[in-house]
Write a protein that holds these residues in place. Structure first.
Motif, PDB file in Angstrom:
ATOM      1  N   GLY A 179     153.071  32.393 -22.416  1.00  0.00           N
ATOM      2  CA  GLY A 179     154.062  32.775 -21.414  1.00  0.00           C
ATOM      3  C   GLY A 179     154.223  34.272 -21.232  1.00  0.00           C
ATOM      4  N   SER A 180     153.523  35.081 -22.038  1.00  0.00           N
ATOM      5  CA  SER A 180     153.618  36.534 -21.875  1.00  0.00           C
ATOM      6  C   SER A 180     153.018  36.948 -20.536  1.00  0.00           C
ATOM      7  N   LEU A 181     153.727  37.797 -19.820  1.00  0.00           N
ATOM      8  CA  LEU A 181     153.258  38.250 -18.509  1.00  0.00           C
ATOM      9  C   LEU A 181     152.418  39.519 -18.583  1.00  0.00           C
ATOM     10  N   ILE A 182     152.376  40.160 -19.750  1.00  0.00           N
ATOM     11  CA  ILE A 182     151.673  41.444 -19.855  1.00  0.00           C
ATOM     12  C   ILE A 182     150.185  41.326 -19.527  1.00  0.00           C
ATOM     13  N   PRO A 183     149.453  40.325 -20.035  1.00  0.00           N
ATOM     14  CA  PRO A 183     148.039  40.216 -19.640  1.00  0.00           C
ATOM     15  C   PRO A 183     147.855  40.039 -18.136  1.00  0.00           C
ATOM     16  N   ILE A 184     148.754  39.278 -17.500  1.00  0.00           N
ATOM     17  CA  ILE A 184     148.655  39.081 -16.051  1.00  0.00           C
ATOM     18  C   ILE A 184     148.912  40.387 -15.315  1.00  0.00           C
ATOM     19  N   VAL A 185     149.949  41.113 -15.740  1.00  0.00           N
ATOM     20  CA  VAL A 185     150.276  42.393 -15.096  1.00  0.00           C
ATOM     21  C   VAL A 185     149.173  43.412 -15.326  1.00  0.00           C
ATOM     22  N   ALA A 186     148.584  43.409 -16.537  1.00  0.00           N
ATOM     23  CA  ALA A 186     147.478  44.331 -16.827  1.00  0.00           C
ATOM     24  C   ALA A 186     146.276  44.022 -15.948  1.00  0.00           C
ATOM     25  N   ALA A 187     145.977  42.729 -15.764  1.00  0.00           N
ATOM     26  CA  ALA A 187     144.864  42.340 -14.891  1.00  0.00           C
ATOM     27  C   ALA A 187     145.124  42.791 -13.464  1.00  0.00           C
ATOM     28  N   LEU A 188     146.358  42.601 -12.995  1.00  0.00           N
ATOM     29  CA  LEU A 188     146.713  43.032 -11.636  1.00  0.00           C
ATOM     30  C   LEU A 188     146.597  44.545 -11.495  1.00  0.00           C
ATOM     31  N   ALA A 189     147.050  45.283 -12.516  1.00  0.00           N
ATOM     32  CA  ALA A 189     146.965  46.750 -12.477  1.00  0.00           C
ATOM     33  C   ALA A 189     145.513  47.210 -12.401  1.00  0.00           C
ATOM     34  N   THR A 190     144.635  46.527 -13.124  1.00  0.00           N
ATOM     35  CA  THR A 190     143.212  46.877 -13.097  1.00  0.00           C
ATOM     36  C   THR A 190     142.622  46.693 -11.706  1.00  0.00           C
ATOM     37  N   ILE A 191     142.944  45.569 -11.083  1.00  0.00           N
ATOM     38  CA  ILE A 191     142.421  45.275  -9.746  1.00  0.00           C
ATOM     39  C   ILE A 191     142.971  46.267  -8.723  1.00  0.00           C
ATOM     40  N   LEU A 192     144.264  46.553  -8.815  1.00  0.00           N
ATOM     41  CA  LEU A 192     144.865  47.531  -7.902  1.00  0.00           C
ATOM     42  C   LEU A 192     144.272  48.915  -8.127  1.00  0.00           C
ATOM     43  N   GLY A 193     143.924  49.225  -9.375  1.00  0.00           N
ATOM     44  CA  GLY A 193     143.287  50.507  -9.663  1.00  0.00           C
ATOM     45  C   GLY A 193     141.948  50.629  -8.949  1.00  0.00           C
ATOM     46  N   HIS A 194     141.178  49.531  -8.949  1.00  0.00           N
ATOM     47  CA  HIS A 194     139.891  49.549  -8.242  1.00  0.00           C
ATOM     48  C   HIS A 194     140.091  49.648  -6.726  1.00  0.00           C
ATOM     49  N   ASN A 195     141.006  48.852  -6.219  1.00  0.00           N
ATOM     50  CA  ASN A 195     141.213  48.808  -4.768  1.00  0.00           C
ATOM     51  C   ASN A 195     141.870  50.074  -4.227  1.00  0.00           C
ATOM     52  N   TYR A 196     142.702  50.688  -5.047  1.00  0.00           N
ATOM     53  CA  TYR A 196     143.464  51.865  -4.618  1.00  0.00           C
ATOM     54  C   TYR A 196     143.369  52.932  -5.708  1.00  0.00           C
ATOM     55  N   THR A 197     142.159  53.474  -5.890  1.00  0.00           N
ATOM     56  CA  THR A 197     141.945  54.445  -6.948  1.00  0.00           C
ATOM     57  C   THR A 197     142.524  55.815  -6.611  1.00  0.00           C
TER      58      THR A 197
END
Length: 203
Positions: free
Chosen positions: A78-96
């Motif tokens: 139920g921890s959301l940190i891995p999900i948020v980290a994955a989202l941050a990684t994708i946003l980093g690629h899309n909006y570097t």
């Protein structure tokens, strides 16, 4: 504090523009060639197969690594940190931030991040990508339908086998929508019949 550092590090890793750096190795700005995208497909078309494959692998791994590390640091159900980290990684690629917050379309990076969180839906997406690409030769169409296959297959797994993980399903749906949004120019070309097919050059 640890959670914030993990998420920030995930964004920075995702923001590393390997496609742009590959172009610089050849003395060009990849944004000024081909489709203008910094992703692996444009690198492959512009700079050749070796660099294109290398960029794909690097973009995939930079998506996989932060989500995998976050899962090891925060393994609680139920921890959301891995999900948020994955989202941050994708946003980093899309909006570097390295390129004025203009990056790639995020397919390889999303695939890496999602593989760490939901391997079976990614396998289903891979099958969809191969089938669509082999029949249509459109990378964009294959990528968008593969992105849609992730939340659909995840929903089927959750509702038939359990357990229910609504945040993960919401995340998968969000990533699919983001992938399609990033392909909006390709959608216009597909509808007008001007989208480029990926075909071998005739010798």
């Amino acid at each position: 504090m640890t959670e914030s550092l993990v998420i920030l590090a995930a964004y920075v890793v995702g923001a590393t523009p390997f496609g742009f750096l590959a172009g610089k190795l050849r003395g060009i700005d990849i944004r000024q060639h081909g489709s203008g995208n910094i992703g692996a497909t444009n690198v492959l078309r512009t700079l050749g197969k070796p660099l294109g494959i290398a960029v794909f692998i690097l973009d995939f791994v930079k998506g996989l690594a932060p989500a995998f590390v976050a899962l090891q640091l925060f393994p609680e159900p139920g921890s959301l940190i891995p999900i948020v980290a994955a989202l941050a990684t994708i946003l980093g690629h899309n909006y570097t931030f390295w390129l004025g917050f203009k990056g790639g379309k995020g397919i390889a990076t999303s695939a890496g991040a999602l593989l760490a969180l939901m391997p079976l839906p990614i396998l289903a997406a891979l099958v969809v990508w191969i089938l669509v690409f082999s029949t249509s030769k459109y990378v964009s169409l294959a990528s968008m339908l593969a992105a849609l296959a992730v939340p659909v297959s995840l929903a089927i797994l959750q509702f038939t086998r359990g357990p229910q993980n609504i945040p993960l399903l919401v995340f998968a749906s969000l990533i699919a929508c983001l992938a399609i949004y990033r392909h909006k120019s390709n959608i216009k070309k597909l509808l007008s019949g001007t989208e480029n097919r990926f075909e071998k050059k005739k010798s």
